[in-house]
Design an enzyme around this catalytic site. Structure first.
Site, PDB file in Angstrom:
ATOM      1  N   CYS A 170      -2.862  39.514  43.679  1.00 50.56           N
ATOM      2  CA  CYS A 170      -1.947  39.402  44.815  1.00 50.56           C
ATOM      3  C   CYS A 170      -1.018  38.211  44.543  1.00 50.56           C
ATOM      4  O   CYS A 170      -1.363  37.278  43.822  1.00 50.56           O
ATOM      5  CB  CYS A 170      -2.741  39.168  46.094  1.00 50.56           C
ATOM      6  SG  CYS A 170      -1.698  38.978  47.555  1.00 50.56           S
ATOM      7  N   ASP A 172      -0.180  35.977  46.528  1.00 54.25           N
ATOM      8  CA  ASP A 172      -0.674  34.816  47.267  1.00 54.25           C
ATOM      9  C   ASP A 172      -0.939  33.665  46.293  1.00 54.25           C
ATOM     10  O   ASP A 172      -1.577  33.855  45.262  1.00 54.25           O
ATOM     11  CB  ASP A 172      -1.992  35.249  47.951  1.00 54.25           C
ATOM     12  CG  ASP A 172      -2.507  34.233  48.945  1.00 54.25           C
ATOM     13  OD1 ASP A 172      -2.584  33.049  48.575  1.00 54.25           O
ATOM     14  OD2 ASP A 172      -2.826  34.620  50.075  1.00 54.25           O
ATOM     15  N   HIS A 238      -8.136  40.070  47.197  1.00 56.44           N
ATOM     16  CA  HIS A 238      -8.858  38.850  47.566  1.00 56.44           C
ATOM     17  C   HIS A 238      -9.359  38.876  49.002  1.00 56.44           C
ATOM     18  O   HIS A 238      -8.921  39.676  49.818  1.00 56.44           O
ATOM     19  CB  HIS A 238      -7.980  37.611  47.335  1.00 56.44           C
ATOM     20  CG  HIS A 238      -6.717  37.586  48.140  1.00 56.44           C
ATOM     21  ND1 HIS A 238      -6.539  36.793  49.240  1.00 56.44           N
ATOM     22  CD2 HIS A 238      -5.560  38.275  47.991  1.00 56.44           C
ATOM     23  CE1 HIS A 238      -5.325  36.979  49.727  1.00 56.44           C
ATOM     24  NE2 HIS A 238      -4.712  37.867  48.995  1.00 56.44           N
ATOM     25  N   CYS A 249      -6.281  38.632  52.736  1.00 57.42           N
ATOM     26  CA  CYS A 249      -4.951  38.992  52.233  1.00 57.42           C
ATOM     27  C   CYS A 249      -4.021  39.353  53.399  1.00 57.42           C
ATOM     28  O   CYS A 249      -4.289  40.295  54.147  1.00 57.42           O
ATOM     29  CB  CYS A 249      -5.068  40.178  51.275  1.00 57.42           C
ATOM     30  SG  CYS A 249      -3.495  40.596  50.520  1.00 57.42           S
TER      31      CYS A 249
END
Ligand SMILES: [Zn+2]
Length: 509
Positions: A170, A172, A238, A249
């Protein structure tokens, strides 16, 4: 450790003193597991402590250079009315931060309040450039193609039956270190493309698959086309063991079941696309991994030989760590492989089992890394990124919570990713009256005529689109951009081609 203190302080500053960790429903439980993971300072027998030290020094050095910015700028702000202000300010900046501040900003201090927002953005950009240059010039993570670690891993990958490893975490920032730290894979041995929710672009991945197979056919790189190895596509979603309903997430509403399901569906769609277009789906293997952003432990959904995967079943590195901590290194490895086999839903290839075992083994080092550095889980459960990275590239970013990625060609296409990033930074920076630093990057191939110029055009185009989309932030000096390009065929650092902090702004196309 000196590094721990500023980080915790930083988080307190962001979240405010009234946000005690106890509000997270699973905090005590996760801390207990992370600390019980062993109360003593003893690491797992498979943990690579010397590598942990190298990684810790690197993280300390890079994040430290970002975290020094605010205290130094506060000192500079307090002397802005002194007679020899410019001289003093530059002296402080060079001594403490290692670079000069822009003269055209400092020169205005006598007539108007010093533009601290501009100085902050400038300093973040300089810290990024410094880290970027160090990464390409001295390979601090020992992950470049020439490093023995990378060569060893590449051979291991082929032995496992994979000629290319392609991972999508991701975007992130809490997953930006997932390759070099959480999974301990040399960065040059993997293709990494981060996307919000780990939902990668299927067409682009099919193109990459075509390029990979073509190279094998034309150049026997990394092996001959007829060797029965496969292209391994991995998705890393995640979750948060401490605060599962809020710190998971964002792209999947903090629902890890949904994150796993959506990630796996994307993998299946990719394989289908290859099968439908080229009748050779056998050359693609799929793997789904979940990462706990509080402890960096991973869970791997063991696929069978046809990549069939049970989304509700996995091997957990945290569980295996505890199960094997008392064993010798060789017995621990044997046990890990046994458990992986037990979790398999059918015949899993030996190569896949060995690969998963290697990831688990590598992750033990990261579990110890986090545990020792923070005496338990990470103190920054949420976002604490330092800048947003927009475009295509950022091969040099491998630290947790340093960068929020928005991989995109056009702002229109990447708007949802970028909007999430801007929202995160409103909470991190704008709320403190600090600007959002956005580094735009477009990698190009110097071998292709005209591609460098096109990369510069791409930077300007995206810069203009960002200025239009977030006009009020830009007008208030609360969003600054740095435009960079990099020749992906060379080992050189990124090159700066413009900035919103230039004294004479470059003309937009
Ligand atoms: Zn996410």
């Amino acid at each position: 450790m000196a590094y721990r203190r500023p980080l915790a302080k930083d988080i307190q500053r962001i979240k405010g003193p009234t946000a005690p960790r106890k509000r997270f429903e699973n905090f005590e439980e996760t801390r207990a597991i992370a600390s019980e993971t062993i109360e003593s300072a003893v690491c797992h027998p498979l943990t690579n402590t010397s590598q942990n030290k190298i990684l810790e020094d690197y993280e300390h050095s890079v994040k430290g250079s970002f975290d020094k910015i605010v205290p130094v700028l506060k000192s500079i702000s307090s002397i802005q009315n002194s007679n020899d202000f410019i001289l003093q300010a530059q002296k402080l900046a060079i001594e403490e931060l290692g670079f000069e501040l822009p003269l055209h900003v400092l020169e205005k201090a006598w007539v108007r309040p010093l533009d601290m927002r501009a100085l902050f953005a400038w300093s973040v950009f300089q810290a990024h450039q410094k880290a970027s240059a160090e990464f390409f010039n001295s390979d601090p993570l020992n992950g470049s193609e020439k490093s023995p670690l990378a060569k060893k891993f590449q051979s291991f990958l082929l032995e496992c039956g994979f000629h290319l490893l392609d991972v999508t975490p991701c975007s992130d920032g809490r997953l930006a270190h997932s390759i070099a730290y959480a999974m301990r894979i040399p960065f040059s041995s993997v293709r990494r493309r981060s996307h919000a929710g780990a939902l990668f672009d299927i067409e682009r991945t099919v193109n990459r698959w075509i390029k990979t197979e073509h190279k094998r056919f034309r150049e026997n790189m990394p092996n001959e086309a007829h060797t029965p190895t496969r292209y391994l596509k991995v998705v890393t979603y995640h979750f948060s063991s401490i605060d599962p309903k809020h710190q998971g997430c964002a792209a999947h509403g903090s629902d890890d079941v949904l994150a796993a399901k959506a990630g796996f569906q994307r993998l299946l769609d990719f394989r289908k696309a290859v099968e439908n277009s080229f009748c050779c789906g056998a050359s693609v293997d799929l793997l789904l991994i979940g990462l706990d952003t509080d402890t960096d432990s991973i869970r791997i959904h063991v696929p069978d030989k046809d990549s069939k995967t049970d989304l509700s079943s996995w091997v957990s590195s945290q569980d295996l760590y505890r199960l094997t901590h008392h064993l010798s290194a060789s017995m621990a490895l044997k046990k890990i492989k046994e458990v992986i086999k037990q979790k398999s839903t059918g015949n899993t290839e030996v190569g896949m089992i060995n690969f998963i075992a290697k990831l688990i083994e590598n992750n033990f080092s990261q579990i110890d890394y986090v545990r020792h550095l923070h005496s338990g889980p990470y103190p920054d459960a949420g976002h604490a990124e330092r800048f947003i990275g927009v475009g295509i590239g950022f091969k040099e970013v491998h630290l947790r919570n340093l960068t929020y990625f928005a991989h995109l060609d056009t702002v229109e296409e990447g708007a949802p990713d970028l909007d999430v990033g801007i929202k995160i930074f409103k909470g991190l920076n704008v709320i403190r009256d600090l600007p959002i630093p956005v580094v735009i990057r477009f990698d190009y191939s110097g071998r292709v005529p005209g591609e460098r110029e096109r990369a510069i055009d791409d930077c300007l185009r995206v810069r203009n689109a960002i200025s239009n989309r977030y006009r009020s932030l830009v007008d208030d000096g609360l969003l600054h951009t740095l435009l960079t390009i990099r020749d992906r065929d060379l080992k050189d650092p990124a090159e700066v081609v413009g900035s919103s902090l230039d004294s004479i702004p470059k003309e937009a196309h």
